[in-house]
Design an enzyme around this catalytic site. Structure first.
Site, mmCIF file in Angstrom:
data_model
loop_
_atom_site.group_PDB
_atom_site.id
_atom_site.type_symbol
_atom_site.label_atom_id
_atom_site.label_comp_id
_atom_site.label_asym_id
_atom_site.label_seq_id
_atom_site.Cartn_x
_atom_site.Cartn_y
_atom_site.Cartn_z
ATOM 1 N N GLU A 79 -30.025 -14.709 55.301
ATOM 2 C CA GLU A 79 -29.926 -16.301 55.136
ATOM 3 C C GLU A 79 -31.080 -17.041 54.980
ATOM 4 O O GLU A 79 -30.971 -17.895 53.969
ATOM 5 C CB GLU A 79 -28.656 -16.952 56.116
ATOM 6 C CG GLU A 79 -27.312 -16.657 55.884
ATOM 7 C CD GLU A 79 -26.810 -15.348 56.108
ATOM 8 O OE1 GLU A 79 -27.586 -14.625 56.876
ATOM 9 O OE2 GLU A 79 -25.408 -15.011 55.919
ATOM 10 N N HIS A 148 -17.410 -19.435 65.111
ATOM 11 C CA HIS A 148 -16.802 -19.696 63.664
ATOM 12 C C HIS A 148 -16.188 -20.957 63.435
ATOM 13 O O HIS A 148 -15.086 -20.901 62.667
ATOM 14 C CB HIS A 148 -15.600 -18.532 63.445
ATOM 15 C CG HIS A 148 -16.377 -17.234 62.781
ATOM 16 N ND1 HIS A 148 -17.552 -17.009 62.820
ATOM 17 C CD2 HIS A 148 -15.787 -16.266 61.887
ATOM 18 C CE1 HIS A 148 -18.091 -15.842 62.323
ATOM 19 N NE2 HIS A 148 -16.872 -15.271 61.526
#
Lengths: 342, 318
Positions: A79, A148
């Site tokens: 990322e 998450h």
């Protein structure tokens, strides 16, 4: 510039559109898909990049069957550098759309987001532009747990140089996304997955909603309720189910914040409650409360209030999730408490 | 190692020498001024390492892009940044290349292919890859170069960039200006692997003597030709010597970094090679030096006379 072809900015909410306007009803997910496809068709410099950007699930369906698959680039789990790749491409004339399936992975790219992308225009005195949209999906529930389920909108808004937007329905999603792609500044575009199946009327043609302008979702007299994203839906449910006379404001943009819209409402109602589905400390709700306390204290009949996640990570157990997350009933209860002076 | 001075021409030699001297003399001019605080910005001098930017940038056109890190003066001058605008930036004046908003570590000059530089080690490597990806998507005739030191090789962004460039055939040139030091850390203490060996698993690698401008020039030319012909990335490694401390204007005194200012000097090496083959006279070489001195005098005047920014600019471009 291809973007001039749809330069008209819609300042109205969909309900205010003339009856002749297109009333086609589609989902939030399909509104996003249509916006991305149109953005790529409209301008060959627009491309999409990110982990699983090109997989068969199409980013929860929001990127399936696009007209230009050659401009959809899947990446390794890298990322940070990949965000730098998007920045380099933007500096060299492209308009990248970076996609994260979960906002938690954006933290891996914070060097690029906070140190590079946010600061590049300031450091270079605007001699180069940074037209990047970073899309990120947020969500919660099903025992997803602490890593998450985050939101983090307020954290991104903390950095000067970033714009942050959180759409709440299909019409908003398309208009705000196209506004983000058209903008020459980096925009963090946060989509709540629980909104994906929600439907609403969305014009087929391209349109943009204004940057930094919020909307009055429903008018009311007794209290100003500020909410974004999924919290707008829960707030609307609270208002209709419990027949509350409150004014619901969706600022859309955490940054730049439509301060006037909020202050004008508080001037009328004298009360403020901010619903922010995010951590409380130094967050967006705190920011709005501080802004109203600083600039609108003369209007206030009672102290500013906020409703956020508790100041702890998300639990996995369903029982604890229920305690953790706000919902329409909890919002209504809180509003009643403020109105009753408790 | 690549490089053979047998095919060095007079024209090329003079061009390279002029640039080497520009960087050297610019940096040397800073040394006595710096303690007087006329420049309030952290400087990372390029003295000793000039051969790397000069040898690479001689191949690049203004439209070709160069992304570099905190040690900016060398690559920026080699790529074509005007000396006046660099000096003014160091002096914090509005006529600087970033209008005083960048300082020494954040230079920008879009007309000469410099779209900004970063002071954070490693991340900037990805920017060159992204720029090259754009050039590929748009089918442009444009080289994009990611420039970094051996310290940046420790970062995840370096490996992520190498992997992505190789996976997607991104036509970027990685240039590792290896001075053997990460700040004050010797390479054996900060990188376990041989950089060129590992990079070689991802792409073609060229190795050059980073104290010899002709070696760098030859290797860079070959690497860029490979990129153009194959559409794939290339890695250029240049072993060089840092003469000064990581930051500031003092001579480096680390035991692990012995410098021989005769043998390790890119300027002396080139001048010796040119004189040995009668490509330039002492007089000509002296004229180059004097010409740059005059340019530097003018640049200092320009910087000193330029205005400071006004406070109303503080909240602009944000």
């Amino acid at each position: 510039m291809p973007w001039s072809r749809f330069d008209q900015t819609s300042t109205a909410t969909l309900d205010a559109l003339p009856a002749s306007a297109n009333r086609r009803v589609i989902s939030f997910k399909d509104a996003m898909r249509e916006a991305i496809d149109q953005a790529m068709n409209n301008d060959p410099r627009v491309f999409a990049i990110g982990l699983d950007a090109d997989d068969k699930f199409g980013v929860f369906g929001s990127m399936l069957n696009l007209s230009h698959p050659e401009r959809v680039i899947g990446t390794p789990v890298s990322e940070n550098a990949m965000t730098g790749v998007a920045l380099g491409a933007a500096l060299n004339g492209m308009r990248p759309i970076y996609i994260h399936l979960r906002v938690d992975f954006m933290l891996l790219a914070m060097d690029q987001i906070a140190n590079y992308i946010a600061k590049w225009r300031y450091m270079t005195r605007g001699k180069v532009k940074v037209p990047i949209v970073i899309r990120t999906v947020i969500g919660r529930g099903w025992g997803c747990g602490a890593q998450h389920s985050q939101t983090l909108g307020g954290m991104f808004a903390h950095f000067p140089g970033l714009k942050v937007v959180m759409p709440s329905d299909p019409y908003e999603a398309k208009g705000l996304f196209l506004a983000a792609v058209k903008d020459d500044w980096p925009v963090i575009f946060i989509e709540h997955r629980w909104l994906y199946k929600n439907t609403g009327a969305v014009p087929e043609e391209m349109y943009v909603l204004p940057v930094g302008k919020g909307r009055v979702v429903c008018p009311g007299k007794q209290l100003t309720l500020v909410a974004t994203s999924l919290a707008v839906v829960d707030s609307l449910n609270a208002i209709s189910k419990h027949e509350l006379d409150v004014e619901l404001i969706d600022p859309r943009w955490l940054k730049p914040l439509d301060e006037d819209l909020i202050l004008n409402s508080v001037r009328k109602t004298g009360r403020l409650l901010v619903i922010d589905y995010d951590f409380p400390a130094c967050g967006f709700a705190a920011e709005v409360c501080a802004m109203v306390a600083e600039k609108g204290s003369q209007f206030l009949k009672s102290p500013v209030q906020r409703m956020t996640f508790p100041d702890c990570p998300m639990p996995a157990s369903g029982v604890l999730e229920k305690a953790y997350y706000p919902n329409a009933d909890k919002i209504a209860e809180r509003i009643r408490g403020i109105l009753n002076g408790s | 190692m690549v490089g053979d001075t047998a095919n060095l021409t007079r024209e090329l030699g003079l061009r390279l020498l002029r640039k080497l001297r520009e960087i050297r003399q610019f940096e040397e001019r800073i040394i006595p001024l710096y303690p007087t605080d006329v420049m309030v910005t952290p400087v990372h001098l390029h003295i000793g390492q000039e051969a790397v930017p000069v040898g690479v940038c001689d191949h690049l056109r203004p439209k070709d892009l160069l992304f570099f890190g905190h040690r900016t003066h060398g690559p920026a001058l080699a790529k074509g940044l005007d000396m006046n605008r660099l000096m003014a930036e160091l002096f914090g004046r509005t006529t600087g290349c970033a209008n005083s908003f960048g300082g020494s570590m954040h230079l920008v000059d879009p007309d000469n292919g410099m779209l900004g530089s970063s002071a954070l080690v490693g991340g900037g490597i990805a920017l060159g890859v992204g720029a090259a990806l754009a050039a590929k998507l748009e089918k442009r005739d444009q080289f994009c170069v990611s420039w970094f030191g051996d310290g940046a090789v420790d970062s995840g962004a370096f490996w992520e960039s190498l992997n992505f460039a190789a996976l997607k055939a991104v036509p970027v040139m990685f240039v590792c200006e290896d001075n053997g030091l990460s700040n004050v850390m010797e390479k054996k203490d900060h990188m376990f692997a041989d950089i060129t060996e590992v990079a070689g698993h991802f792409m073609e690698v060229w190795r050059a003597d980073g104290t010899d401008v002709h070696s760098v020039w030859s290797a860079a030319g070959q690497a860029l030709r490979h990129i153009r012909e194959s559409g794939k990335p290339a890695f250029l490694w240049c072993r060089t010597k840092r003469w000064m401390k990581h930051q500031g204007v003092e001579t480096d005194d680390l035991e692990c970094n012995p410098v021989d200012r005769e043998k390790d000097c890119p300027i002396k090496k080139l001048e010796k090679a040119m004189k040995a083959r009668n490509l330039a006279s002492d007089k000509e070489l002296d004229e180059i030096t004097q010409g740059i001195e005059a340019q530097l005098n003018a640049a200092l005047e320009f910087a000193k006379k330029s205005p400071f920014p006004t406070e109303d600019l503080l909240m602009t471009e944000v």
